[in-house]
Design a protein around this motif. Structure first.
Motif, PDB file in Angstrom:
ATOM      1  N   GLY A  70      73.231  13.133 -19.849  1.00 13.29           N
ATOM      2  CA  GLY A  70      73.065  13.206 -21.304  1.00 13.29           C
ATOM      3  C   GLY A  70      74.362  13.292 -22.078  1.00 13.29           C
ATOM      4  O   GLY A  70      74.333  13.394 -23.302  1.00 13.29           O
ATOM      5  N   TYR A 103      78.237  26.690 -11.519  1.00 10.62           N
ATOM      6  CA  TYR A 103      77.715  26.144 -12.769  1.00 10.62           C
ATOM      7  C   TYR A 103      77.019  24.799 -12.559  1.00 10.62           C
ATOM      8  O   TYR A 103      77.345  24.043 -11.653  1.00 10.62           O
ATOM      9  N   ASP A 104      76.095  24.520 -13.443  1.00  8.75           N
ATOM     10  CA  ASP A 104      75.272  23.313 -13.359  1.00  8.75           C
ATOM     11  C   ASP A 104      76.035  22.115 -13.926  1.00  8.75           C
ATOM     12  O   ASP A 104      75.795  21.672 -15.052  1.00  8.75           O
ATOM     13  N   ASP A 122      73.794  18.782 -14.822  1.00 12.53           N
ATOM     14  CA  ASP A 122      73.111  18.635 -16.108  1.00 12.53           C
ATOM     15  C   ASP A 122      74.067  18.527 -17.278  1.00 12.53           C
ATOM     16  O   ASP A 122      73.687  18.055 -18.346  1.00 12.53           O
ATOM     17  N   ARG A 163      66.771  13.510 -16.577  1.00  8.26           N
ATOM     18  CA  ARG A 163      67.397  14.759 -16.103  1.00  8.26           C
ATOM     19  C   ARG A 163      66.586  15.402 -14.983  1.00  8.26           C
ATOM     20  O   ARG A 163      67.134  15.816 -13.968  1.00  8.26           O
ATOM     21  N   TYR A 211      75.426  17.800 -25.870  1.00  9.51           N
ATOM     22  CA  TYR A 211      75.525  18.270 -24.485  1.00  9.51           C
ATOM     23  C   TYR A 211      74.449  19.301 -24.170  1.00  9.51           C
ATOM     24  O   TYR A 211      73.983  20.033 -25.028  1.00  9.51           O
ATOM     25  N   ASP A 212      74.128  19.370 -22.889  1.00  8.07           N
ATOM     26  CA  ASP A 212      73.064  20.253 -22.415  1.00  8.07           C
ATOM     27  C   ASP A 212      73.604  21.678 -22.237  1.00  8.07           C
ATOM     28  O   ASP A 212      73.886  22.119 -21.120  1.00  8.07           O
ATOM     29  N   LEU A 213      73.751  22.366 -23.350  1.00  4.40           N
ATOM     30  CA  LEU A 213      74.266  23.739 -23.300  1.00  4.40           C
ATOM     31  C   LEU A 213      73.291  24.660 -22.567  1.00  4.40           C
ATOM     32  O   LEU A 213      73.699  25.563 -21.836  1.00  4.40           O
ATOM     33  N   ARG A 214      72.007  24.404 -22.777  1.00  2.39           N
ATOM     34  CA  ARG A 214      70.980  25.250 -22.146  1.00  2.39           C
ATOM     35  C   ARG A 214      71.200  25.361 -20.636  1.00  2.39           C
ATOM     36  O   ARG A 214      71.298  26.466 -20.093  1.00  2.39           O
ATOM     37  N   ASP A 215      71.298  24.233 -19.968  1.00  2.00           N
ATOM     38  CA  ASP A 215      71.411  24.279 -18.512  1.00  2.00           C
ATOM     39  C   ASP A 215      72.762  24.785 -18.037  1.00  2.00           C
ATOM     40  O   ASP A 215      72.894  25.209 -16.893  1.00  2.00           O
ATOM     41  N   LEU A 216      73.759  24.716 -18.911  1.00  2.00           N
ATOM     42  CA  LEU A 216      75.055  25.292 -18.545  1.00  2.00           C
ATOM     43  C   LEU A 216      74.964  26.815 -18.501  1.00  2.00           C
ATOM     44  O   LEU A 216      75.505  27.463 -17.587  1.00  2.00           O
ATOM     45  N   PHE A 217      74.261  27.402 -19.465  1.00  2.00           N
ATOM     46  CA  PHE A 217      74.130  28.863 -19.458  1.00  2.00           C
ATOM     47  C   PHE A 217      73.171  29.327 -18.354  1.00  2.00           C
ATOM     48  O   PHE A 217      73.386  30.367 -17.737  1.00  2.00           O
ATOM     49  N   ASN A 246      71.942  27.260  -5.945  1.00  2.00           N
ATOM     50  CA  ASN A 246      72.557  28.090  -6.978  1.00  2.00           C
ATOM     51  C   ASN A 246      73.972  28.471  -6.591  1.00  2.00           C
ATOM     52  O   ASN A 246      74.312  29.634  -6.442  1.00  2.00           O
ATOM     53  N   ARG A 249      65.132  27.245 -14.236  1.00  2.00           N
ATOM     54  CA  ARG A 249      65.746  26.201 -15.076  1.00  2.00           C
ATOM     55  C   ARG A 249      64.707  25.241 -15.643  1.00  2.00           C
ATOM     56  O   ARG A 249      64.721  24.922 -16.834  1.00  2.00           O
ATOM     57  N   GLU A 250      63.810  24.767 -14.778  1.00  2.00           N
ATOM     58  CA  GLU A 250      62.827  23.757 -15.203  1.00  2.00           C
ATOM     59  C   GLU A 250      61.735  24.364 -16.072  1.00  2.00           C
ATOM     60  O   GLU A 250      60.939  23.629 -16.674  1.00  2.00           O
ATOM     61  N   MET A 273      80.258  22.580 -27.836  1.00  2.00           N
ATOM     62  CA  MET A 273      80.373  21.207 -27.327  1.00  2.00           C
ATOM     63  C   MET A 273      81.818  20.714 -27.380  1.00  2.00           C
ATOM     64  O   MET A 273      82.311  20.092 -26.431  1.00  2.00           O
ATOM     65  N   GLY A 309      71.846  29.878 -14.936  1.00  2.00           N
ATOM     66  CA  GLY A 309      72.513  29.883 -13.639  1.00  2.00           C
ATOM     67  C   GLY A 309      73.982  30.273 -13.691  1.00  2.00           C
ATOM     68  O   GLY A 309      74.646  30.275 -12.667  1.00  2.00           O
ATOM     69  N   SER A 310      74.503  30.616 -14.869  1.00  2.00           N
ATOM     70  CA  SER A 310      75.927  30.960 -14.944  1.00  2.00           C
ATOM     71  C   SER A 310      76.154  32.464 -14.754  1.00  2.00           C
ATOM     72  O   SER A 310      77.282  32.941 -14.856  1.00  2.00           O
ATOM     73  N   ASN A 341      69.015  31.552 -12.416  1.00  2.00           N
ATOM     74  CA  ASN A 341      68.163  30.410 -12.054  1.00  2.00           C
ATOM     75  C   ASN A 341      67.259  30.747 -10.870  1.00  2.00           C
ATOM     76  O   ASN A 341      67.306  30.093  -9.813  1.00  2.00           O
TER      77      ASN A 341
END
Lengths: 468, 468
Positions: free
Chosen positions: B198, B190-191, B194, B161, A190-196, B187, A161-162, B449, A198-199, A148
């Motif tokens: 949702g 984990y996020d 987000d 969001r 669920y917002d899988l995108r934002d979980l990945f 950072n 992220r944005e 999910m 920055g991980s 991120n």
């Protein structure tokens, strides 16, 4: 066991794309050369299917994986440990632009594309991909998303992220999640995108991304303002946001000592506002014209002068002057390095807390370590300071760091925490700040993170020892 | 068992804040009155500690929880099932503004604050909270975040969001995660934020949020343009984004039949461009002045006319004219309701695919259901269409829906999928679109999910039967 794994890997990728001999230091040593690891091998897959196959092999053979892009991270998160048992998974061969959608203002690229190549691909279509940071010539977009990344355009365009609408990710089990999407709105689960994002490669391996593009502004221009205090700088930020709105694309602050170092080590560079306690660099992007942008800068700065927010100001009269202003800002890190060893902090605070935080942290450092010199600069518009501590003049840098680095960090991070800040604004955790995370996050937050890690990577295949 | 649970609940919240008798339909019936549930009781906690206590009691007694804000959702996600065994957890008593930080441009509020109250609190400080949608007088900010609400300002400011910097959440186990933060960069792990945004109350209960504010623009003004085709509308969007940049805060499209219905049922409303096949409503926010905004609109529209992107245009000459233009747009849903029953779709597509999608879906619907009338309008700037199907003129609406609703949905959603779109752009899944999610998401996405749900709510306490 290893031999069997390596044979299977070679059969999957072709022997020339499994490196296990010779000098692998480019993959094993981190960007700032703080850590020298030892890899079992380096796997260089050509496409997503090969990444998935590698991860299935790793799961099967119990081999852990360190995903790596441009290896420009600053927190030792993308190099192997020293056991010689971890596989480096380099995404750099995956560097295709997959597709462009100029009407939708999106671009889909492989994770291994270098950030600068993505910027250039967008530029060739007359469009802007705004993510911009010092390592952009080497950093990959996959790494930018995994960490991120922030950079200089966050005030207007947000963090990595944005700037991302969709991802393709290979899971720890070697399945491919096709979450590539050019949609601005999508509330389906669920917002899988934002979980990945920055991980840091611990939950999945990003293999491709769909990115947001923007129209190129007609003009980008800069100005500098002299403030007597950080309070003035914060008040100027508010005034600039109100007058320029989204036209304000950069708002950097530089303390006097930071610019003194630049003047000392790069005397050829200009110093437009030499007496300033704090120098603010403002950047404006304008859809109309350079003249329009300059007029708006002049109106803003005249009002700020009248309202007592600034002491003096200079508006760049040409692109060359704009570049020169940025060049001063970008020379601080180099000037610091020339001055000698120092301890770097990448911290974030609510903008409103920055003056009080600096006053307290400066005083606490001086009390504990008399003579230390604070090199304070950064993305004030984002509340993000590079609050660096230079050893006392003439002191033995190496000895100071050996003795005091941990204690200096404690003083700074305690103050950060007291002022509701973050001890890692844009660089992430990696292995370098893992203990800090364990100590400073709440048990509830850590519990949630561990539950997610356990759910998605129960075998612990992905980048173990990073983040958590 | 229930009696014991209710006694414990009354002891925790005070008996007057546990409703179990009388007319609870305001909590049990959904906004569009499609579902009449039956609650075990309604719990109305006063603060976060009480929410946590309620969730601990629920976990202990095996009672499932339906979190509820303003109960304005459109997908039957915030009302209980008909078993009489689910607890409605109403957040509406939690409606304090906790703190303002005008220098940081942030606001921290309880989840039960009504959206309009949040807008007004920001406005009272001369600041803008841009989230805006039809139900804003009743919807709560917690519900907006739980469903990642969209609305009319997404083009410039993003969905709910993107407007949230930090959250406070109570977990399924009744722990409080204090993730409130006014940081633009952070950072550290984990996020989680987000992930909860949702998730529609299935992963945790949002109890407070720190929101982003913006300076109020000096002027907000509108224009309308007539396009002969959706291709022209998409080309106009690109031109408008290039010329107006972030000043373009709204870009809505309305098909001729949608405006015919408005003219039929609200003949007193103006229709500035009566012959248009497609009418675009543009909104511009400007930090300089209304005159400046009008000049920019005029330059844009003159160029668009010359380039053949539009047939005609009208720039609002006053705030009253701007309001009237929006009023036409906002009257479409009501005109539709007056015309009779219809089937609504809240879909998103890459902007570039919208013309081809509409051509294909229109044709497929006409072929399968001759005489159906398409009411097509929405947030074209976000790729979000309200693509609604009105029953054939003079037809029996109820009978048509009974017989054909599922088949109509299939035709539309198949076309959406073929053009890389989303079957739920801004309304979410709830229970209404749960089967659609199960059928149309990939097994990998669903697997991820479910793993996350299982990790965070292994007992299945939170809003079961929603989303997954």
């Amino acid at each position: 066991m290893s031999a069997e794994f390596l044979d299977a890997l070679r059969a999957t990728l072709g022997p020339e794309h499994v490196l296990s001999e010779g000098d692998l230091s480019a993959y094993e040593v981190d960007w700032r050369k703080r850590w020298h690891g030892k890899a079992l091998a380096v796997a260089r897959p050509a496409d997503t299917a090969q990444v998935a196959a590698v991860l299935r092999l790793c799961a099967q053979h119990g081999v852990t994986v360190v995903p790596q892009g441009g290896n420009t991270g600053l927190v030792v998160g993308s190099v192997p440990d020293d056991t010689g048992r971890q596989l480096v998974l380099s995404l750099r061969r995956m560097n295709r632009v997959r597709s462009f959608d100029t009407a939708n203002l999106t671009l889909t690229v492989d994770a291994g594309c270098v950030l600068q190549a993505v910027q250039e691909a967008a530029g060739a279509q007359g469009l802007l991909f705004p993510l911009s940071l010092a390592a952009e010539g080497s950093a990959t977009i996959g790494g930018n998303l995994a960490s991120n990344a922030g950079g200089t355009q966050v005030l207007r365009y947000g963090n990595a992220r944005e700037l991302c609408l969709g991802l393709e990710v290979v899971t720890a089990q070697g399945e491919v999640w096709d979450g590539l999407s050019g949609l601005r709105k999508d509330n389906t689960g669920y917002d899988l995108r934002d979980l990945f994002i920055g991980s840091e490669g611990t939950l999945g391996v990003i293999t491709a991304a769909t990115l947001k593009l923007f129209p190129q502004p007609a003009a980008v221009t800069t100005a500098m303002a002299a403030c007597a205090s950080l309070e003035q700088s914060v008040a100027l930020l508010k005034a600039a946001r109100a007058r320029l709105g989204a036209g304000l694309t950069g708002f950097e602050v530089m303390g006097r000592f930071a610019l003194d170092l630049v003047a000392k080590h790069f005397p050829e560079l200009p110093r437009p506002l030499p007496g300033a306690a704090w120098t603010v660099l403002l950047e404006q992007s304008d859809e109309e014209s350079e003249t329009h942008a300059q007029e708006r800068f002049e109106a803003l700065l005249a009002a700020a002068l009248e309202d007592g927010l600034i002491e003096d100001a200079a508006v760049a009269q040409s692109q060359a002057q704009s570049k020169a202003m940025w060049h001063v800002r970008e020379s601080i890190s180099l000037a610091q390095a020339q001055e000698g060893l120092n301890i770097k902090h990448d911290i974030a605070l609510p903008v409103s807390n920055i003056p009080a935080f600096c006053a307290q942290a400066d005083a606490a450092l001086q009390a504990a370590f008399p003579g230390v010199r604070i090199v304070n600069f950064g993305h004030l518009g984002d509340g993000n300071l590079h609050y660096n501590v230079q050893v006392p003049e003439g002191g033995d840098g190496a000895a100071f760091l050996r003795e005091h680095e941990a204690a200096v960090n404690r003083v700074v991070f305690d103050a950060v925490q007291a002022f509701d800040g973050s001890f890692s604004a844009e660089h992430g955790i990696g292995s370098l700040k893992r203990e800090e995370l364990a100590q400073r996050k709440s048990p509830t937050a850590l519990g949630l993170m561990r539950a997610i890690k356990q759910a998605l990577d129960p075998q612990g295949v992905l980048n173990p020892g990073r983040v958590l």
